[in-house]
Design an enzyme around this catalytic site. Structure first.
Site, mmCIF file in Angstrom:
data_model
loop_
_atom_site.group_PDB
_atom_site.id
_atom_site.type_symbol
_atom_site.label_atom_id
_atom_site.label_comp_id
_atom_site.label_asym_id
_atom_site.label_seq_id
_atom_site.Cartn_x
_atom_site.Cartn_y
_atom_site.Cartn_z
ATOM 1 N N HIS A 1 0.736 -1.183 -0.032
ATOM 2 C CA HIS A 1 0.075 0.018 -0.139
ATOM 3 C C HIS A 1 0.753 1.262 0.034
ATOM 4 O O HIS A 1 0.235 2.451 -0.230
ATOM 5 C CB HIS A 1 -0.903 0.049 1.094
ATOM 6 N N SER B 1 4.964 2.192 8.061
ATOM 7 C CA SER B 1 4.507 1.069 7.129
ATOM 8 C C SER B 1 5.706 0.355 6.448
ATOM 9 O O SER B 1 6.284 1.247 5.464
ATOM 10 C CB SER B 1 3.162 1.420 6.224
ATOM 11 N N ASP C 1 -0.027 -7.816 1.269
ATOM 12 C CA ASP C 1 0.448 -6.126 1.469
ATOM 13 C C ASP C 1 2.142 -6.182 1.634
ATOM 14 O O ASP C 1 2.373 -5.368 2.281
ATOM 15 C CB ASP C 1 -0.106 -5.611 2.738
#
Length: 396
Positions: A133, A241, A163
């Site tokens: 993402h 992230s 992901d």
């Protein structure tokens, strides 16, 4: 008539005792002396109270550098954390992704926004692992190394179901230090956990915590969940992230990917994709650019639609041509919306939705058979279907 003698002629009374009068005078003088002393002390105290700030500033102000107090050695736990950061931080990078620009005939072309996240150097060839993402739909990618060098990058492969994405650095000048790989299989709740990343763009930020829980299930792409996810209370914020979650030996045990928070900031509930899954997925992405996705070749109804129909299971809308499901005789819904086949179990385990079916197919493995329980017209039967790789079908 007898008259009184004049006042002046009245003889005075007897004189008081001289010793008594002297004592009275001494007491009066003592009282006056005490009163004067008390007044003097009160004046002195009032003067000191008024002058105290000025005297303190005059006598006690540090007009030069303070003498450094010897600290002594760091505590063993502090030394270990400092050494861990020194060891791992060169393997953590800052990933920048600029989305493709949109051209509108009504508005002037604007600069596309740049989103950022974290990543880890995977090998000496310059592969970087981050979250999908972070780089999804990006037209330009760049990576800032821990040394400060900025390097352009390109996508090698993406795995939305996990992901995860792998980037390739293009001609870095800084020596690459691949991160040490650990294992997520033997993790224990309560052991120390460390996160390094770039929350809110603040590079090389270290946060600490513990492994709060194991074997969580985290939804990623549609109809897929990552199993074995690590929950931690090490502070994870936007920008973390794709960064590493580490054990106390400085080994990678997970890739930080998501948080649960009402405000968008860390609430002490963060999640990391387990390194055992990362190791497998990244190897496939580097080798072929894709990750095999186990499936049987069906298009399923959305779970909210299935729930509205009051059906517990996976409703097959249609089967792909020449797919294992089609060869096994499974049928999709009719054109007028009549439901034919519903998958209710796989290898004896109940199937309530696509996440349950995906987990069962992943457990079975590509190339192996899975036994599906099918409900049709109120009757149940068991069908054996071969699990196949549907990643190429999805791409086409």
């Amino acid at each position: 008539m007898t008259s009184l003698p004049p006042r002046s002629s009245v003889p005075p009374g007897p004189d008081p005792d001289p010793r008594l009068r002297q004592a009275q005078l001494q007491r009066a003088r003592g009282t006056d002396r005490l009163l004067r002393i008390a007044i003097i002390w009160l004046l002195l105290l009032a003067t000191f109270w008024v002058a105290q700030p000025y005297l303190s500033a005059l006598w006690f102000s540090a007009t030069g550098p303070r003498t450094v107090t010897a600290r002594g050695d760091l505590a063993p736990a502090e030394k270990a954390t400092v050494e861990l950061f020194k060891q791992v931080s060169p393997s953590v990078v800052h990933v920048f992704a600029q989305a493709a620009q949109r051209v509108s005939p009504f508005f002037a072309q604007q600069e596309a926004p740049v989103q950022s996240g974290s990543g880890v150097i995977w090998d000496a060839a310059g592969h970087v692992v981050t979250n999908n993402h972070v780089v999804q739909n990006a037209s330009q990618l760049g990576v800032r190394m821990a040394s400060g060098e900025f390097v352009t990058a390109r996508v090698v492969g993406q795995a939305p179901n996990y992901d995860l994405a792998v980037l390739q650095l293009e001609r870095p000048q800084t020596a690459l230090r691949p991160i040490a790989i650990g294992s997520s299989e033997d993790l224990q709740v309560g052991q120390a956990a460390f996160a390094i990343g770039n929350p809110y763009g603040l590079e090389q930020t270290l946060t600490t915590g513990i492994v709060s829980a194991l074997r969580r299930r985290l939804p990623t792409a549609a109809a897929h969940e990552v199993r074995g996810v690590i929950q931690t209370d090490a502070a994870i914020n936007p920008g973390n992230s794709g960064g590493p979650l580490l054990d106390s030996a400085g080994r990678l045990i997970g890739i930080n990917t998501a948080i649960i928070s009402g405000s968008g900031a860390s609430a002490g509930i963060g999640f990391a994709i387990p390194v055992d899954a990362v190791n497998r997925v990244v190897t496939a992405l580097i080798t072929s650019g894709t990750v095999p996705v186990p499936g049987i070749g069906i298009i399923a109804a959305r779970e909210n639609e299935t729930a509205q129909l009051g059906i517990d299971g996976v409703v097959i809308l249609r089967t792909l041509p020449d797919s294992p499901a089609a060869r096994a005789g499974l049928e999709g819904a009719t054109n007028d919306g009549y439901v034919r086949d519903v998958i209710t179990a796989a290898d004896g385990k109940p199937v309530h939705g696509m996440s349950d079916l995906a987990a069962a197919l992943e457990d079975a493995g590509i190339g192996r058979d899975v036994k599906l329980t099918i409900e049709r017209d109120g009757r149940s039967r068991t069908v054996t279907v071969k699990v196949t790789d549907i990643s190429q079908q999805r791409r086409t």
